[in-house]
Write an enzyme that holds these catalytic residues in place. Sequence first.
Site, short mmCIF file in Angstrom:
data_model
loop_
_atom_site.label_atom_id
_atom_site.label_comp_id
_atom_site.label_asym_id
_atom_site.label_seq_id
_atom_site.Cartn_x
_atom_site.Cartn_y
_atom_site.Cartn_z
N HIS A 308 -21.90 -19.21 18.30
CA HIS A 308 -21.28 -18.42 17.39
C HIS A 308 -21.45 -19.11 16.09
O HIS A 308 -21.24 -20.56 16.16
CB HIS A 308 -19.69 -17.99 17.66
N ASP A 365 -18.82 -11.41 23.54
CA ASP A 365 -19.62 -10.48 24.19
C ASP A 365 -20.06 -11.10 25.78
O ASP A 365 -20.53 -10.57 26.48
CB ASP A 365 -20.98 -10.53 23.68
#
Length: 427
Positions: A308, A365
């Site tokens: 991320h 996710d």
Amino acid sequence: MTLKYINAVISDVSNDNSLPVLDGNLGPSAVDIQTLYSRHSLLAFDPGFRSTASCKSAITFVDGDNGVLLYRGYPIEELADSSNFIEVAYLLMRGELPDAKSLKEFQDLLHQHNLLHEQIMTFYRGFRRDAHPMAIMVGVVGALSAFYHDVMDISDADSRYLAAVRLIGKMPMIAAASYTYSIGRPQRYPNNKLDYASNFLQMMFGSPVMEYTVDPVLARAFDVILILHADHEQNASTSTVRLAASSGANPFACIAAGIASLWGPAHGGANEAVLKMLNDIGTVENIPKAVTRAKDKNDSFRLMGFGHRIYKNFDPRSRVIQEQAKKVLAHLGKDDPMLEIAIRLEEIAIKDEYFIERKLYPNVDFYSGIMLRAMGFPVNMFTAVFALARTAGWVSHWLELQEESHGIDRPRQLYVGKPLRHYPAKK
Ligand code: CMC
């Protein structure tokens, strides 16, 4: 392109008190460089916005080093545990949790605005029946601006709020219809006796010829997914919404721009890509091969659902969602081999030097796709679900921007093209 260092270019920038350092309430301070160009003829270069705060915002705070996510100050874990999506949407938009009366009024307002104009339904028929739901959503949400442009006055706070409510209210039917259209099933209407999550589930999975009973465990799990995805400060899609909105564009068009940005596999499309990756890996035995490929610089393969831009620690949402995924699978009595592959892959990757060094952890996710699949969602609806949830965040940022507008956003560039040259004289 030449490379120099800042103190070789100007010696007085560091002593220039026209470049103040601004402190937020949490997180790193920011150098205010708004006058950098006018005073020093210099631009700041930060193409991926790695060190740039593009705006001030009071909505969401992410501390990526410590894995913290707060909506209006409330930790995401507490909201996922105790709140519901409608309350969270109100919180994001209005800044405070609603009391019972305000919550009821907000809920009623959303019910009042959850239907799509029948003419909008004709738009769907213009799409190929195998169109990706995100392609349909971009088109249909953008098309809403044709329905509400003249009645929309963005200088008026009530009108802005109504646009935001319309977007949150209508998005479940827009998203569900993007799916039902693709399978050729007539679209069901919202049922105002149901809560937001249940309503979406009945519109998504119900058929006009059979009663659909919402499973409360699945509805709650889905509501948690919506809460977790509702906002995430200045990510690509939210920044896109803000950039589009800075010109005074119609809010429905701005949200359509956000949906377009969300679609990519580096952003909201990652949950779809995770499932594809787990499917390709196929068995636990193949995991080491996949990890080796992810580390190979000559191979474009990346572990989807890992890493991320901001989180250099566990994404707090991934923990909540892993728990929810397990609950949903247990409730449905399903034993999804994908979950086992995902858990083993996480165990192996987080102990691997490559991932440790680069601080790559599972993101939101990584498990959301497994859970959505268990609930019966087709893979191409995963990102549409993300868009449904993120609408609450997008409209909150749109409202915030309208209140504090600093004029149009207009980034500059470092020009690396040809210098001035002249068109050859005609012979
Ligand atoms: N697998 C393997 N290596 C990776 C991965 C990954 N998933 N993510 C980053 N790296 C490596 C990257 O190759 C680079 O290595 P090196 O320093 O040797 O060149 C290093 O880690 C830093 O990566 P980066 O590309 O500079 O990181 P970024 O902040 O630009 O990208 C990201 C963040 C999310 C786009 C990226 O981690 C990625 O592509 N992850 C997979 C896609 C994904 O799961 N996206 C969902 C994000 S969360 C939901 C959302 O916010 O929308």
